[in-house]
Design a protein around this motif. Structure first.
Motif, PDB file in Angstrom:
ATOM      1  N   TYR A 195       0.834  -1.196   0.000  1.00 17.07           N
ATOM      2  CA  TYR A 195       0.000   0.000   0.000  1.00 17.07           C
ATOM      3  C   TYR A 195       0.867   1.244   0.000  1.00 17.07           C
ATOM      4  CZ  TYR A 195      -4.357  -2.484   0.559  1.00 17.07           C
ATOM      5  OH  TYR A 195      -5.452  -3.276   0.341  1.00 17.07           O
ATOM      6  N   ARG A 245      -4.653 -12.233   1.999  1.00 20.48           N
ATOM      7  CA  ARG A 245      -6.010 -11.772   1.761  1.00 20.48           C
ATOM      8  C   ARG A 245      -6.276 -11.886   0.259  1.00 20.48           C
ATOM      9  NH1 ARG A 245      -8.863  -7.229   2.819  1.00 20.48           N
ATOM     10  NH2 ARG A 245     -10.351  -8.903   3.099  1.00 20.48           N
ATOM     11  N   HIS A 303      -8.300  -7.169  -3.547  1.00 19.08           N
ATOM     12  CA  HIS A 303      -9.498  -6.400  -3.204  1.00 19.08           C
ATOM     13  C   HIS A 303      -9.293  -4.920  -3.448  1.00 19.08           C
ATOM     14  CE1 HIS A 303      -6.890  -6.547   0.349  1.00 19.08           C
ATOM     15  NE2 HIS A 303      -7.343  -5.330   0.621  1.00 19.08           N
ATOM     16  N   HIS A 348     -10.643  -1.226  -1.758  1.00 18.63           N
ATOM     17  CA  HIS A 348     -11.331  -0.620  -0.622  1.00 18.63           C
ATOM     18  C   HIS A 348     -12.130   0.604  -1.072  1.00 18.63           C
ATOM     19  CE1 HIS A 348      -9.071  -2.698   2.627  1.00 18.63           C
ATOM     20  NE2 HIS A 348      -8.050  -2.669   1.789  1.00 18.63           N
TER      21      HIS A 348
HETATM   22 FE    FE Z   1      -6.486  -3.966   1.937  1.00 18.03          FE
END
Ligand code: FE
Ligand code: MBD
Length: 259
Positions: free
Chosen positions: A131, A189, A192, A194
Motif C-alpha cells: 500500500y 487476503r 481487493h 477498498h
Molecule cells: Fe487492503
C-alpha cells in the motif's frame, strides 16, 4: 469517566482472565505473549494485528443494522487526505504495463434514487501487494492507488487504475509470524479494492470489492467473510470491469439503531 469504557474494559479483562485460567498459562508463556505484543508495537503493526483479528467482528455488528449495501473491513491502510481524482488513479511509472481495471457504478439511496456528489475514497495495493503511504511497505508515495471520486448528476462514477493483487501481510513481521509460524495458518487476503462512500444525509459505507474466483476469497486471513461486491470476471477492451453499485441508507438509521 465513561460507563461504556468501564463496562467493556472490565468484560475484556474478565474474558482474558478466563482464557489464562482455562489453559493454565505459565508465567513464561504470559511474558512471551506480551513480549510479542511489544514486538508488534515496535514494528508499527498494532493496527494490523488488531484489524486482522477483530475488524470483521465490528463489521458484523454494524451490518446487523444496515439496510443498504453491507460494510466490509476497512483494514489498517486507509490514509486521510487522498487527492480528488477524475478518471484515473495515479499509476507508478514501473506499473504502466500492468493489467488495467476500471472501477465504475452508481451510488443510490435506499429507495434506489441516484445520489449525485457522493465522494468515494478508493484505495488498493500495488501489484506486489503493497500500500502507498505506508512507510514499512517500502516508500510507495501516497499519491499512488488512492483517490476521492465524486459521483456525477446520475450518481455514477468511473475511475481507471491497475489491477491489485492478492495481498500478503508482511510475513517477516510479527503479525505474519504469528499467523504463519506460530499458528500454522497463512497471511494472505484475496485481491481487493477498498471503498469509503460518503454523501450528505447518508450513512457512511466502508466496504471492499473482490474479484470473483480469485484466490483466498474463501480463506481470508482477516476473516473477511466475502462482500456484497463479488465482481464477476468481465473485460472491456482488455480492461477488467469492476462494476460496483452502492446503496446508502439515511444517516439517522444509525441513531435509531443506537437508541
Ligand atoms: Fe487492503
Ligand atoms: C489489508 O490490505 C486489509 O485490507 C486488511 C483488512 C488487513 C490487512 C491488510
Amino acid at each position: 469517566m465513561s460507563d461504556r469504557v468501564t463496562t467493556i474494559t472490565t468484560d475484556i479483562v474478565e474474558a482474558v482472565r478466563d482464557v489464562l485460567r482455562k489453559h493454565d498459562v505459565t508465567f513464561q508463556e504470559y511474558r512471551a505473549g506480551f513480549m510479542h505484543l511489544v514486538k508488534t508495537q515496535q514494528a508499527g503493526e498494532i493496527p494490523l494485528l488488531i484489524d486482522v483479528f477483530f475488524n470483521s467482528t465490528i463489521v458484523d455488528i454494524e451490518n446487523s443494522t444496515r439496510k443498504g449495501s453491507k460494510a466490509a473491513i476497512q483494514g489498517p491502510y486507509f490514509v486521510e487526505g487522498a487527492p480528488h481524482v477524475s478518471g484515473e488513479l495515479a499509476i507508478r511509472d514501473e506499473d504502466k504495463d500492468q493489467p488495467r481495471m476500471v472501477m465504475r457504478g452508481q451510488v443510490t439511496d435506499i429507495a434506489g434514487k441516484p445520489v449525485p456528489g457522493a465522494v468515494i475514497d478508493v484505495w488498493h495495493s500495488t501489484p506486489e501487494g503493497r500500500y502507498s503511504g505506508i512507510e514499512r511497505h517500502g516508500e510507495v508515495d501516497k499519491k499512488y492507488y488512492r483517490g476521492k471520486i465524486t459521483t456525477d448528476a446520475n450518481g455514477r462514477y468511473e475511475c481507471h487504475s491497475i489491477l491489485p493483487a492478492p495481498y500478503q501481510i508482511p510475513n517477516k513481521g510479527p503479525t505474519g509470524q504469528l499467523l504463519e509460524e506460530y499458528m500454522g495458518g497463512h497471511s494472505w487476503r484475496p485481491a481487493h479494492i477498498h471503498y469509503w462512500v460518503q454523501a450528505d444525509g447518508q450513512r457512511d459505507l466502508i466496504s471492499q470489492a473482490y474479484f470473483e474466483g480469485g484466490d483466498y476469497i474463501e480463506d481470508d486471513c482477516c476473516n473477511g467473510g466475502g462482500s456484497d461486491f463479488m465482481v464477476p470476471e468481465v473485460y472491456e477492451d482488455g480492461v477488467r470491469v469492476m462494476e460496483v453499485d452502492f446503496r446508502l441508507e439515511p444517516a439517522q438509521a444509525v441513531m435509531q439503531a443506537a437508541e
